[in-house]
Design a protein around this motif. Structure first.
Motif, PDB file in Angstrom:
ATOM      1  N   UNK A   3     -38.019  -3.004   3.111  1.00  0.00           N
ATOM      2  CA  UNK A   3     -38.512  -2.410   4.262  1.00  0.00           C
ATOM      3  C   UNK A   3     -38.668  -3.534   5.235  1.00  0.00           C
ATOM      4  N   UNK A   4     -38.039  -3.563   6.291  1.00  0.00           N
ATOM      5  CA  UNK A   4     -38.100  -4.614   7.288  1.00  0.00           C
ATOM      6  C   UNK A   4     -39.314  -4.540   8.154  1.00  0.00           C
ATOM      7  N   UNK A   5     -40.145  -5.580   8.126  1.00  0.00           N
ATOM      8  CA  UNK A   5     -41.578  -5.579   8.820  1.00  0.00           C
ATOM      9  C   UNK A   5     -41.105  -5.817  10.453  1.00  0.00           C
ATOM     10  N   UNK A  12     -31.530  -6.385  16.269  1.00  0.00           N
ATOM     11  CA  UNK A  12     -30.215  -6.672  16.626  1.00  0.00           C
ATOM     12  C   UNK A  12     -29.339  -5.425  16.602  1.00  0.00           C
ATOM     13  N   UNK A  13     -28.200  -5.605  17.230  1.00  0.00           N
ATOM     14  CA  UNK A  13     -27.163  -4.458  17.347  1.00  0.00           C
ATOM     15  C   UNK A  13     -26.794  -4.189  15.722  1.00  0.00           C
ATOM     16  N   UNK A  14     -25.964  -3.148  15.564  1.00  0.00           N
ATOM     17  CA  UNK A  14     -25.553  -2.839  14.179  1.00  0.00           C
ATOM     18  C   UNK A  14     -26.666  -2.748  13.159  1.00  0.00           C
ATOM     19  N   UNK A  15     -27.825  -2.433  13.711  1.00  0.00           N
ATOM     20  CA  UNK A  15     -29.089  -2.351  12.506  1.00  0.00           C
ATOM     21  C   UNK A  15     -29.414  -3.326  11.744  1.00  0.00           C
ATOM     22  N   UNK A  16     -29.308  -4.488  12.179  1.00  0.00           N
ATOM     23  CA  UNK A  16     -29.752  -5.777  11.718  1.00  0.00           C
ATOM     24  C   UNK A  16     -31.295  -5.917  12.056  1.00  0.00           C
ATOM     25  N   UNK A  17     -32.098  -6.408  11.021  1.00  0.00           N
ATOM     26  CA  UNK A  17     -33.491  -6.505  11.126  1.00  0.00           C
ATOM     27  C   UNK A  17     -33.926  -7.989  10.350  1.00  0.00           C
ATOM     28  N   UNK A  18     -34.991  -8.611  10.883  1.00  0.00           N
ATOM     29  CA  UNK A  18     -35.334  -9.644  10.355  1.00  0.00           C
ATOM     30  C   UNK A  18     -36.591  -9.296   9.459  1.00  0.00           C
ATOM     31  N   UNK A  19     -36.811  -9.842   8.209  1.00  0.00           N
ATOM     32  CA  UNK A  19     -38.087  -9.829   7.485  1.00  0.00           C
ATOM     33  C   UNK A  19     -38.609 -11.030   7.464  1.00  0.00           C
ATOM     34  N   UNK A  20     -40.032 -11.164   7.801  1.00  0.00           N
ATOM     35  CA  UNK A  20     -40.636 -12.637   7.308  1.00  0.00           C
ATOM     36  C   UNK A  20     -41.190 -12.651   5.833  1.00  0.00           C
ATOM     37  N   UNK A  21     -40.675 -13.763   5.244  1.00  0.00           N
ATOM     38  CA  UNK A  21     -41.092 -14.157   3.848  1.00  0.00           C
ATOM     39  C   UNK A  21     -41.937 -15.195   3.860  1.00  0.00           C
ATOM     40  N   UNK A  22     -43.232 -15.236   3.845  1.00  0.00           N
ATOM     41  CA  UNK A  22     -44.179 -16.388   4.208  1.00  0.00           C
ATOM     42  C   UNK A  22     -44.283 -17.104   2.853  1.00  0.00           C
ATOM     43  N   UNK A  66     -29.479  -5.513   6.525  1.00  0.00           N
ATOM     44  CA  UNK A  66     -28.632  -4.681   7.410  1.00  0.00           C
ATOM     45  C   UNK A  66     -28.758  -3.098   6.870  1.00  0.00           C
ATOM     46  N   UNK A  67     -28.663  -2.345   7.721  1.00  0.00           N
ATOM     47  CA  UNK A  67     -28.864  -0.783   7.308  1.00  0.00           C
ATOM     48  C   UNK A  67     -27.859  -0.033   8.062  1.00  0.00           C
ATOM     49  N   UNK A  68     -26.766   0.674   7.203  1.00  0.00           N
ATOM     50  CA  UNK A  68     -25.723   1.308   7.572  1.00  0.00           C
ATOM     51  C   UNK A  68     -26.405   2.829   8.582  1.00  0.00           C
ATOM     52  N   UNK A  74     -31.444  -0.781   2.799  1.00  0.00           N
ATOM     53  CA  UNK A  74     -30.976  -1.994   3.677  1.00  0.00           C
ATOM     54  C   UNK A  74     -30.562  -3.076   2.755  1.00  0.00           C
ATOM     55  N   UNK A  75     -29.426  -3.884   3.314  1.00  0.00           N
ATOM     56  CA  UNK A  75     -28.844  -4.527   2.359  1.00  0.00           C
ATOM     57  C   UNK A  75     -29.188  -6.185   2.739  1.00  0.00           C
ATOM     58  N   UNK A  76     -29.826  -7.103   1.927  1.00  0.00           N
ATOM     59  CA  UNK A  76     -29.788  -8.321   2.490  1.00  0.00           C
ATOM     60  C   UNK A  76     -28.699  -9.049   2.719  1.00  0.00           C
ATOM     61  N   UNK A  77     -28.556  -9.962   3.825  1.00  0.00           N
ATOM     62  CA  UNK A  77     -27.148 -10.328   4.378  1.00  0.00           C
ATOM     63  C   UNK A  77     -27.433 -11.833   4.777  1.00  0.00           C
TER      64      UNK A  77
END
Length: 209
Positions: A3-5, A12-22, A66-68, A74-77
């Motif tokens: 789950x992307x925070x 980002x385009x194409x359903x890219x998201x950043x997840x912070x991993x502290x 990334x999520x299609x 969501x796939x870690x890329x």
């Protein structure tokens, strides 16, 4: 399922998201670890014991997923870590070291390396503001054959972290030629590397940084 925070620089385009991993204890660290093992250990032959080290315990990690459009999981890329880097000669300056920058092979044509650098610079600016510093040095050990990528985004080859003041003061104004670059290479985990860095001034009034 990841789950992307929501993140200020995560769309980002194409359903890219950043997840912070502290931290290493965070649930998504296993995804960061999986990417690193795939890229550095399986592809590049780095020893797994060298790849996963004690720095992971206190570093700030980032994960791109990334999520299609079809709504699949969501796939870690891609992943990266950052941490404060102690340099005796730079005791009055903020130095953050970037590392373990990895993008899975099937996603290397989507500009994710550039996106990771954007994430790194946003994070660096926020740390600079928190510590009331006028700026921050981003420092990394680049694989030699990747150094041109970092050069395109304003990073310079340096002899050592002790030289960072020269970078801030504008004294490092030219890229080393091929012979000079060879003289600055060193072996890390069986791969040739060069030291690179970029200075980012705080964009706020220094009294408020």
């Amino acid at each position: 399922m990841l789950t992307a925070t929501p993140h200020p620089f995560s769309v980002f385009p194409m359903s890219f998201s950043v997840v912070e991993v502290p931290s290493k204890e965070h649930a998504h660290f296993e995804s960061c670890k999986k990417i690193r093992l795939e890229v550095f250990v399986e592809e590049q032959g780095v020893d797994a014991d060298s790849e996963l080290d004690d720095i992971d315990d206190h570093a700030q990690h980032f994960l791109i997923t990334w999520k299609a459009d079809s709504g699949e999981n969501e796939i870690p890329v891609a992943t990266m870590r950052m941490f404060s880097y102690d340099v005796p000669e730079q005791s009055g300056n903020l130095v953050l070291k970037m590392g373990r920058i990895a993008v899975v092979k099937s996603f290397r044509k989507h500009g994710l390396g550039r996106k990771l650098l954007e994430v790194a610079e946003h994070y660096a600016v926020s740390r600079s503001a928190e510590q009331q510093k006028p700026g921050v040095f981003l420092y990394l050990h680049s694989q030699s054959d990747k150094h041109g990528f970092y050069t395109r985004f304003g990073y310079s080859v340096v002899r050592s972290a002790a030289q960072l003041d020269e970078l801030r003061d504008g004294k490092l104004i030219k890229e080393p030629d091929e012979l000079e670059l060879k003289s600055l290479e060193f072996v890390e985990d069986g791969i040739l590397h060069v030291r690179m860095a970029k200075y980012i001034p705080c964009p706020f009034d220094q009294r408020k940084c």
